[in-house]
Write a protein that holds these residues in place. Structure first.
Motif, PDB file in Angstrom:
ATOM      1  N   UNK A 192      70.016 -58.376 -38.847  1.00 19.05           N
ATOM      2  CA  UNK A 192      68.837 -59.138 -38.423  1.00 19.05           C
ATOM      3  C   UNK A 192      67.758 -59.034 -39.513  1.00 19.05           C
ATOM      4  N   UNK A 193      67.523 -60.113 -40.271  1.00 10.47           N
ATOM      5  CA  UNK A 193      66.632 -59.997 -41.435  1.00 10.47           C
ATOM      6  C   UNK A 193      65.185 -59.686 -41.087  1.00 10.47           C
ATOM      7  N   UNK A 194      64.658 -60.292 -40.015  1.00 13.01           N
ATOM      8  CA  UNK A 194      63.253 -60.036 -39.673  1.00 13.01           C
ATOM      9  C   UNK A 194      63.040 -58.569 -39.302  1.00 13.01           C
ATOM     10  N   UNK A 195      63.966 -58.004 -38.519  1.00  7.67           N
ATOM     11  CA  UNK A 195      63.858 -56.587 -38.165  1.00  7.67           C
ATOM     12  C   UNK A 195      64.007 -55.715 -39.410  1.00  7.67           C
ATOM     13  N   UNK A 196      64.936 -56.069 -40.291  1.00  6.55           N
ATOM     14  CA  UNK A 196      65.121 -55.285 -41.510  1.00  6.55           C
ATOM     15  C   UNK A 196      63.877 -55.256 -42.371  1.00  6.55           C
ATOM     16  N   UNK A 197      63.242 -56.421 -42.543  1.00  8.82           N
ATOM     17  CA  UNK A 197      62.019 -56.460 -43.355  1.00  8.82           C
ATOM     18  C   UNK A 197      60.895 -55.679 -42.689  1.00  8.82           C
ATOM     19  N   UNK A 198      60.815 -55.732 -41.361  1.00  5.06           N
ATOM     20  CA  UNK A 198      59.772 -54.991 -40.648  1.00  5.06           C
ATOM     21  C   UNK A 198      59.966 -53.491 -40.816  1.00  5.06           C
ATOM     22  N   UNK A 199      61.199 -53.012 -40.643  1.00  2.66           N
ATOM     23  CA  UNK A 199      61.466 -51.579 -40.778  1.00  2.66           C
ATOM     24  C   UNK A 199      61.222 -51.103 -42.199  1.00  2.66           C
TER      25      UNK A 199
END
Length: 315
Positions: A43-50
């Motif tokens: 999940x790219x959005x979650x990855x960038x957030x983390x």
């Protein structure tokens, strides 16, 4: 302290409005939204957030199932957040790592997960023993038959497990890799990373660092450009940047270290002064320390007269 919300639905037909309203009511100034299956590890959005959430922030979700696809995944993500000083809160569950009750719930969940793993191991052993008694061959039928779908599922499971193990310690190497690759060769990047490891920690080899980077690229947590070969242009500048980051990484774990201790640590890592010589000059070490403070890598407030951008310390 910033409250950053994360909202997710599995399909475009589903609505994020209820989650968004709950997160706004909880005081989230920023909400990251994503449409992806919870079983999707990339999940790219979650990855960038983390990757960007910082110390003192709190990650907020409406429900636990919006964040994690399994209990093991949830515990791995929370361990990564706690290692970076980030809080976690679930609005529909009694979990808030800022308070003792939320921490207790997490400990209980960890114990439940370990109990579940023990039960699975016990049932697996019993099932294999019963199958052998009936003359059946053990193993996954799909793997035995070399079924491509079964092999792909196993590869995904292994990659997920590898990522879960790597997440808690990602902050020790992710920053230098982002800053230095691909302008700097991997050996110099590895030296920079190892300079910031806590005393007694196992160092990362070049091969191990490359494997971690490839795994994070596959899950959308790191730009694929870091895996391209190091460019020849700007190599000297990349080396100077590596020296700066190595010094900053060392001082982050030892902010009270003297200039002599910093110089000795750089020499142990094989980082020599740019112009040669057997030892680092105190003036060069002081500039390295001030440069690290200026870019915010040492955990110490910037000096009053930091090294101007683009200046390279002389040995």
């Amino acid at each position: 302290m910033r409250l950053i919300g994360y909202a997710r639905v599995s399909t475009a037909e589903q609505d994020l409005a209820a989650q968004r309203a709950a997160l706004e009511a909880a005081g989230c100034a920023e909400i990251v939204e994503e449409t992806a299956s919870g079983a999707d590890p990339g999940r790219p959005a979650l990855g960038r957030l983390l990757a960007r959430i910082g110390r003192g922030d709190t990650l907020v979700v409406a429900r636990l199932d919006r964040l994690a696809r399994s209990l093991a995944h949830l515990l791995a993500v929370i361990a990564q957040l706690q290692a970076r000083g980030v809080g976690f809160r679930s609005l529909s569950d009694p979990i808030d790592t800022a308070g003792p009750s939320g921490t207790l719930v997490l400990q209980i969940l960890g114990a439940v997960a370990e109990f579940e793993r023990a039960l699975i191991r016990e049932r697996t052993r019993a099932g294999l023993a019963a199958a052998r008694a009936r003359g059946r061959r053990g193993g996954n039928p799909g793997l035995v038959a070399r079924d491509p779908a079964a092999i792909a599922r196993l590869a995904r499971a292994r990659e997920d497990a590898r990522l879960a193990r790597a997440l808690p310690a990602a902050e020790t190497w992710l920053g230098p890799v982002r800053c230095l690759r691909p302008t700097t060769p991997w050996p110099e990047v590895a030296r920079t990373v190892n300079a910031g490891l806590p005393p007694g920690a196992l160092t990362l080899s070049v091969a191990r660092l490359k494997r971690l980077a490839r795994s994070f690229v596959c899950h959308g947590l790191l730009d694929a450009a870091v895996l391209t070969p190091a460019r020849r242009r700007g190599r000297a500048g990349g080396r100077f940047r590596a020296i700066e980051l190595a010094a900053a990484a060392y001082l982050r774990g030892r902010p009270d270290a003297t200039l002599a201790e910093l110089g000795a640590a750089l020499l142990r890592l094989g980082v020599r002064p740019p112009r040669g010589g057997a030892a680092w000059a105190p003036a060069s070490l002081k500039r390295l320390r001030d440069r690290g403070r200026m870019v915010g890598l040492t955990g110490v407030p910037p000096a009053s007269s930091p090294l101007p951008a683009g200046r390279v310390p002389r040995g």
